[in-house]
Structures are given as structure tokens and as C-alpha cells.
Scaffold this active site. Structure first.
Site, PDB file in Angstrom:
ATOM      1  N   GLY A 184       0.826  -1.204   0.000  1.00 21.58           N
ATOM      2  CA  GLY A 184       0.000   0.000   0.000  1.00 21.58           C
ATOM      3  C   GLY A 184       0.856   1.247   0.000  1.00 21.58           C
ATOM      4  N   GLY A 189       4.311   7.430   3.316  1.00 21.27           N
ATOM      5  CA  GLY A 189       5.264   6.381   3.001  1.00 21.27           C
ATOM      6  C   GLY A 189       4.627   5.226   2.243  1.00 21.27           C
ATOM      7  N   VAL A 191       4.174   0.804   2.232  1.00 22.85           N
ATOM      8  CA  VAL A 191       4.192  -0.411   3.040  1.00 22.85           C
ATOM      9  C   VAL A 191       4.618  -1.595   2.176  1.00 22.85           C
ATOM     10  CG1 VAL A 191       2.858  -1.942   4.538  1.00 22.85           C
ATOM     11  CG2 VAL A 191       2.350   0.512   4.499  1.00 22.85           C
ATOM     12  N   ASP A 305      -7.919   9.891  11.019  1.00 21.70           N
ATOM     13  CA  ASP A 305      -7.864   9.540   9.593  1.00 21.70           C
ATOM     14  C   ASP A 305      -8.462   8.150   9.388  1.00 21.70           C
ATOM     15  OD1 ASP A 305      -7.345   9.914   6.919  1.00 21.70           O
ATOM     16  OD2 ASP A 305      -5.255   9.303   7.029  1.00 21.70           O
TER      17      ASP A 305
END
Length: 471
Positions: A184, A189, A191, A305
Site C-alpha cells: 500500500g 510512506g 508499506v 484519519d
């Protein structure tokens, strides 16, 4: 004029304004002669021409180019001149030019090689310095160390000995699977799947400019009593060099089913799966929002979020909440001082009305909790839209407000839709639901996306309701 020349000449001809000469010299055996050709360089040599001494005789001429070749001797052979002396001259020049070019290329190549080598050495030295500085800063910024500590029992002759602590950074022991591609991507950043101690883990690699987000997420994961079955399992944090850059990493449990967003893209849900998803999410959210007083204190945590892309599906088909890059902690109802808050943080599509119109009270922990509840209501809508009902063909999974906005909407557009017009996402399936439990789920969803934060339900209340539906 041009004269044939076979001594004191770099080439086999010379030029002179006094004329050409041929000199016949008797060799030491007094039987053979040698013949010399050249240019008359001055007036004295031209006077010598015409002497009758055959032993040392000059023959001079001015009748034309190479006129001194007209004298021949049966013992000697005149030098052979090139037919085109200009061609030979230019061939030598070309050779010298090519040789100079090759030499220049060689010197340039060597210079580039050494420059590249020097730059590589400096870059490696710079990376090492950065790593050293980062690790030094980490020890002061994070309460718990971000290095793996292995305890090894060293045995004495009696069989008992002191424990010896050996420290090493975990980044040296992980092997990121770049070939499979990222699991992802987010604003902070990427993953990746990785191997550590032969186990599958997830590694979140933060971009170097997002160090504050990495620090914040690490602090959230290291909060006392944070571990929970519906919160993504945290392993550790570290920093590592990737290529020419220094990146911060967070290691967590790996869940092969991916995010809830990905799961809904490929699957429809029955009632049991739907309620299990919603209960596990509300259970994790309750644990985050809850302030715990015990031997160890746990502050309230606001996610800020919450969305289907930040919720992972476990193998047992429960969900766990992840991605705390924007989360904040409240210690005894007071926000921690090291957070820089903004009214508009999080994904715009999932942003609560009070965030869009900037009426949110950032000093109130309860007000901030209600922004998570609004986002959760849109997650509920996404899950319900994938409910499998007999006789109804589900549309493909779409995000909330897909019929009103596309892509990543602007704040002004979402404020007009949510705050001014008071619109909410619509689904064809809501009117087809006959099950009483699912009808109540729809009613809970509508309460949670109310424009008035005070009317929204708490995470604990939702958890209890979903648990009742499952039983």
C-alpha cells in the site's frame, strides 16, 4: 626550389634558394663511392660546385625541382621520393590528431571514474553520519528504545551466569520483498512485505521528509496499554539506509488479506461477516478513545484519519485499525504539547462537517472523538453497500460520495456538499434491507453522520450494539 636530400634531413627532400647539389665522396676502401644529395645552403657552397677534384666533388644545379637527381652512379642508388609529398605530410598530421583524441578520451575517462569514486565515498560517509545523528535523536525523542535487545544467557562452569544484553538494529535482519510490489501507499510512506526471523511482517517505510509523522506514529504504538486485538500489532521502529537515502521504518504484523478497502473491492458480505467487521472496528476504536486508569495509565487517542484503507482484515475476518500518522494523545483531557494540530487533517472525503467548516474545538477531547465517529459512519456505509441480498446484484465497491465527487475532492467542494447542502452518501441497498438488525445498523449509521457532533453516538455504545446483534 625542392631538392633531393639524404643527410641532415627529417624527410627526403629540402628547399633552397641557392640550388641543389650532389656530392660524391670516396669511401675508405678507395674503391667505392657514396653519393650525397642536398640543398646549397649558402653562396660558399655554390662556389665549390665545378671544382675538378673528383674525390670531393660538388655537382650543383638550378634547373628545377630535384635537378640533383640527374647524376647517377653505378655503385649508388638515388633516394626514392614520394610521388605526392603532401599526402605523406597530411597522413602524419591525421595520425597525430587521432592519437591526441584517444589520449584525451583516456584522460577524461580516468578523471570521471575517480570523480565518481570520490563522490560515492563521500555519499556513503554522509549516509553513515545521518544514521548516527538519527539514532542519537531517537534516544531522546522516543520514550522506549527502537532497537531490538536480545537476551543471551551466558553459562559459567556451574551452569548459572548473568544475562548479557546484545543490541543490534532490526533493520539489518529484515529482508524486504521488493519483487512483489508494495502492499500500500500513503501520504507519508509505502508499506512492503518483508521477512524477519523467517516470519512474514509488514514494513512501513516513511519518506525522509516525513520524520514527524514517523515519530508520532511510533509514540502512539508505544503508548502504555495500547496493544489490542483490533489494533494493528506493533513490533518496533528503526531507521535504515535504502540506496542513497535514510528512511525511517515501522515494523508491524502482516495481514495477507490487505485493507478493508481492498477486501470490499473483491468480496460481498453476508450479515454475519458485516456485523463481525463493524463490531471489531468499533471495539478497536473504543480502546483508542478510552482513557484507562490503572497501575499503567493509558491516554485517550484520536485517530483522525479513519477510513477503509486504514483498516486491515485479519485471517479470522476481524478488522484491526492501522496508520496512526495523524493520531493525537490526550493526557488527562489535555492534548500533548508536541503536536501541531490543524482543523483540516485526514482524508477530505471522510472529514467531519466541523472540520470542513473549521468550527471544531481542538481543546475538547470529546469533540475530537466525534470526528472519528463521523468517519466511522462512512465506513459503515461502505460495508453495507457490499451486503449480499437475494435477488439484488451488488454494484462494484465505491467510496462515499462517489456519485457527487471523484478522485481526491477539494475541501471547498466537500464543504458545500456536506455542510451547506447537508448531503450524505446514498445506496440502493438500504431500501432493500428487511432484517431488523441490519435496519438498526442503518439507523445507527445515520445518527453517527449527523451535522451536530453532540447527536453522534460514542464508540463504546456502537460496540455494545454490534455485539448484541452478533449474539
Amino acid at each position: 626550389m625542392l631538392c633531393a636530400c639524404n643527410f641532415n634531413c627529417d624527410i627526403n627532400y629540402c628547399t633552397s634558394k641557392f640550388g641543389c647539389f650532389t656530392q660524391i665522396v670516396l669511401k675508405s676502401d678507395q674503391k667505392r663511392y657514396s653519393i650525397l644529395y642536398g640543398c646549397t645552403s649558402n653562396l660558399i657552397q655554390s662556389i665549390q660546385c665545378g671544382l675538378d677534384n673528383f674525390k670531393d666533388q660538388f655537382k650543383c644545379c638550378k634547373s628545377g625541382d630535384f635537378c640533383n637527381l640527374n647524376f647517377t652512379n653505378e655503385y649508388l642508388q638515388a633516394p626514392k621520393l614520394p610521388r605526392d609529398t603532401t599526402i605523406q605530410f597530411w597522413n602524419i598530421n591525421y595520425f597525430l590528431i587521432i592519437l591526441s583524441c584517444l589520449f584525451s578520451i583516456l584522460i577524461s575517462g580516468l578523471a570521471l571514474y575517480f570523480c565518481k569514486k570520490i563522490r560515492q565515498i563521500r555519499r556513503e560517509s554522509h549516509i553513515k553520519d545521518q544514521l548516527k545523528n538519527f539514532r542519537h535523536r531517537i534516544q531522546h525523542e522516543i520514550n522506549e528504545p527502537k532497537i531490538v535487545v536480545e537476551t543471551i544467557q551466558s553459562y559459567t562452569s556451574s551452569g548459572n551466569g548473568p544475562s548479557e544484553l546484545i543490541q543490534r538494529t532490526i533493520s539489518r535482519d529484515i529482508h524486504i520483498d521488493y519483487d512483489s510490489g508494495p502492499l500500500g501507499k500513503g501520504r507519508f510512506g509505502v508499506v512492503w512485505k518483508a521477512k524477519w526471523n523467517h516470519d512474514d511482517i509488514a514494513v512501513k517505510v516513511f519518506f525522509s521528509m516525513n520524520e514527524p509523522s514517523w515519530t508520532r506514529e511510533t509514540q502512539i504504538y508505544q503508548t502504555n496499554l495500547i496493544r489490542h486485538e483490533n489494533i494493528l500489532g506493533y513490533i518496533t521502529s528503526d531507521i535504515m539506509g535504502l540506496g542513497c537515502t535514510v528512511n525511517m521504518i515501522i515494523l508491524t504484523d502482516y495481514h495477507p488479506l490487505g485493507s478493508l478497502y481492498d477486501y470490499l473491492q473483491k468480496n460481498t458480505l453476508n450479515k454475519s461477516q458485516l456485523l463481525k467487521f463493524l463490531f471489531s472496528i468499533s471495539n478497536g476504536l473504543t480502546h483508542l478513545h478510552q482513557e484507562i486508569f490503572s497501575t499503567s495509565y493509558k491516554p485517550s487517542i484520536i485517530h483522525r484519519d479513519l477510513k477503509t484503507k486504514n483498516i486491515l482484515v485479519k485471517q479470522n475476518l476481524e478488522c484491526c485499525i492501522a496508520d496512526f500518522g495523524l493520531a493525537i494523545r490526550f493526557n488527562h483531557n489535555h492534548i500533548e504539547n508536541d503536536y501541531e494540530l490543524s482543523l483540516r487533517q485526514g482524508s477530505v472525503r471522510y472529514m467531519a462537517p466541523e472540520c470542513l467548516n473549521e468550527s471544531l474545538d481542538l481543546r475538547s477531547v470529546e469533540s475530537l472523538k466525534k470526528t472519528d465517529i463521523y468517519s466511522f459512519s462512512l465506513v459503515i456505509w461502505e460495508v453495507i453497500s457490499r451486503l449480499k441480498i437475494d435477488g439484488f446484484i451488488n454494484d462494484e465497491h465505491r467510496p462515499p460520495f462517489y456519485e457527487m465527487v471523484s478522485g481526491d475532492p477539494q475541501i471547498d467542494v466537500m464543504r458545500d456538499i456536506v455542510c451547506v447542502k447537508g448531503l450524505r452518501p446514498k445506496s440502493k441497498i438500504e431500501n432493500l434491507i428487511k432484517d431488523q438488525d441490519l435496519i438498526q445498523v442503518v439507523e445507527l449509521m445515520r445518527e453517527c453522520w449527523s451535522n451536530n457532533p453532540a447527536e453522534r453516538l460514542s464508540a463504546l455504545y456502537l460496540k455494545k450494539k454490534f455485539k448484541k446483534f452478533i449474539q
